[in-house]
Design a protein around this motif. Structure first.
Motif: not given
Ligand code: ZN
Length: 273
Positions: A73-80, A153-155, A174-176
């Motif tokens: 979903s996105h490249l924040h470490a807690d997801h990737a 929408e995330h950072d 995902g995170d949004s």
């Molecule tokens: Zn995130």
């Protein structure tokens, strides 16, 4: 209830189902990995978000040799971050596949992974992975699972996912923060897997996550049949999150249990297997 009846089915007969590999955040703790899920339908198996601690339980349910795809979903470490572990298995340690593993991820994923190694560029990753850059509205097929990606929408650049198989629909935020794309992803979903990473009741300022109330309202507006909460805010108890989300939804709400497989069925409403 705790036994997965899918194991008694031939893979081609098995319907859409979600196994929670990790539902924690923002770092793994004993018995709680970060974000990661296995979505299966028929012979397809897609690892959705590769958060720390999810590679190991993934292999209880499927094999890297036959995994259909990875979707991040996105490249924040807690997801990737566990994509790195998959590279060690497939790129360095001799776990072999008939074709490179498709990795659907935001732009920059290959470069970030390559940064762990001394080799120049990203081409050396090609022997194990085939990267596909996510974009709003992208549609893909993973061994029969239809994957629809929407920007949310995330950072950082981030995406939500809708999976369709055999008439059943799974949606994942995902995170949004709240945004219209989430309602489109979740429209009529049999199971909406929603983060509740914002534990505040009256958030102000820049938003990155949903509150439980917003997750519940999202499920109601989208017409989802059931809601599964995950990625709960630090300090937010699961029973409180479920209660708060239930008030705004009116349908069944549960919190994601790691190691559990949830059937995603069009009729009746999705229930844990
Ligand atoms: Zn995130």
């Amino acid at each position: 209830m705790d036994q997965d009846p899918a194991v008694a089915l031939r893979p081609e007969d098995a319907g859409l189902r979600l196994t929670v590999l990790g539902a924690g955040a923002p770092y793994a703790v004993p018995d709680r990995a970060c974000s990661g899920y296995l979505v299966q339908g028929g012979r397809a198996a897609v690892w959705v978000d590769t958060g720390p601690g999810t590679l190991a339980p993934l292999q209880r349910f499927t094999a890297l040799e036959t995994l259909s795809a990875v979707w991040i979903s996105h490249l924040h470490a807690d997801h990737a971050a566990d994509l790195l572990g998959a590279w060690y298995a497939l790129g360095l340690c001799g776990v072999t596949r008939t074709a490179p593993l498709p990795v659907y991820a935001p732009r920059g994923c290959a470069e970030r992974l390559a940064g762990y190694f001394a080799e120049p560029g990203t081409a050396f990753l090609d022997k194990a992975f085939r990267f596909h850059e996510l974009a709003d509205g992208r549609e893909d097929d993973a061994d029969g699972l239809r994957l629809l990606t929407r920007a949310v929408e995330h950072d950082v650049e981030a995406f939500g996912l809708r999976v369709e198989y055999g008439g059943s629909v799974l949606a994942y935020t995902g995170d949004s923060a709240p945004c219209p794309a989430l309602e489109e992803l979740g429209s009529g979903a049999d199971l909406l897997l929603s983060e509740a990473g914002d534990g505040r009741t009256a958030p102000e300022g820049v938003r990155r996550h949903l509150t439980p109330e917003e997750a519940g309202a999202l499920a109601r507006r989208a017409g989802a049949r059931s809601l599964l909460l995950t990625h709960l805010a630090t300090g937010l108890a699961a029973e409180d999150a479920v209660r708060r989300a239930s008030d705004g939804f009116g349908g069944p709400v549960n919190s994601a249990e790691e190691g559990r497989t949830y059937g995603v069925v069009a009729d009746p409403a999705s229930v844990p297997l």
